[in-house]
Design an enzyme around this catalytic site. Structure first.
Site, short mmCIF file in Angstrom:
data_model
loop_
_atom_site.label_atom_id
_atom_site.label_comp_id
_atom_site.label_asym_id
_atom_site.label_seq_id
_atom_site.Cartn_x
_atom_site.Cartn_y
_atom_site.Cartn_z
N ARG A 6 0.70 -1.20 -0.01
CA ARG A 6 0.13 0.13 -0.13
C ARG A 6 0.81 1.34 0.00
O ARG A 6 0.43 2.25 -0.45
CB ARG A 6 -1.10 -0.07 1.07
CG ARG A 6 -1.93 -1.21 1.07
CD ARG A 6 -3.02 -0.88 2.11
NE ARG A 6 -2.28 -1.12 3.67
CZ ARG A 6 -2.22 -2.07 4.12
NH1 ARG A 6 -2.53 -3.31 3.67
NH2 ARG A 6 -1.82 -2.28 5.34
N GLU A 18 3.99 -8.63 16.33
CA GLU A 18 3.09 -9.10 17.39
C GLU A 18 3.50 -10.48 17.89
O GLU A 18 3.75 -10.81 19.22
CB GLU A 18 1.82 -8.70 17.44
CG GLU A 18 0.94 -9.03 18.61
CD GLU A 18 -0.65 -8.95 18.44
OE1 GLU A 18 -1.48 -9.12 19.24
OE2 GLU A 18 -0.91 -8.12 17.47
#
Length: 182
Positions: free
Chosen positions: A62, A99
């Site tokens: 993106r 994460e």
């Protein structure tokens, strides 16, 4: 002069995507609206164009959408940052924590010259890991990150503070849209 469009109006929120509890900010609705996308690039150019950069550096995928358009608008170069195995010449890389695990980004080793002023651009600032890795690669090439820009910033995740913590740089950091909760 006409007032700028409220770009947040063009962002669609999708609850519980990609997992329960996440409110996904979908940029495809902004991208599909020509005047809104143009306004987005114009606003980014207004915020970052005065920094004297010669390149815009962005991570796939993106980031490429916004970075290439901004580089074109400013008349400067574009440097792609990619996943392993995607760039054909010698690269430098940074591995960073996610994460659950790690990720690695690569940039051509000759993409930037020492002292070159660059802008880092991405669609979203969440925890700051991706852009921090890009900043590290810019500094490895002795270039100067003068600005970091985002379409969206998720303020509650604290990515802005984590982005440059402990790094030998202090670029201008700016986002067009702020969300105070995820």
């Amino acid at each position: 002069m006409a007032s700028p469009l409220d770009l947040a109006h063009y962002i669609r929120s999708i609850p519980d995507f990609p997992k329960k509890g996440i409110n996904f900010r979908d940029i495809t609705t902004l991208l599909s609206d020509g005047p809104a996308f143009r306004e987005c690039i114009d606003q980014l150019a207004a915020k970052l164009g005065h920094l004297g950069a010669t390149k815009v550096v962005c991570a796939e995928a993106r980031g490429f959408i916004f970075g290439a358009a901004l580089a074109y608008k400013l008349g400067i170069g574009f440097v792609p940052v990619r996943k392993p195995g995607k760039l054909p010449a010698r690269t430098i890389s940074v591995t960073y924590a996610l994460e659950y695990g790690t990720d690695t980004l690569h940039m051509h080793a000759d993409a930037l010259a020492a002292g070159e002023r660059v802008i880092v651009l991405d669609d979203l600032l969440a925890t700051g890991g991706t852009c921090r890795a890009i900043l590290q690669m810019i500094l490895m090439q002795h270039a100067i990150p003068v600005g970091v820009g985002f379409l969206i910033e998720l303020d509650a995740l604290g990515g802005r503070a984590k982005l440059i913590e402990g790094l030998a740089c202090s670029p201008l950091i700016d986002s067009l849209i702020h969300y105070t909760s995820e």
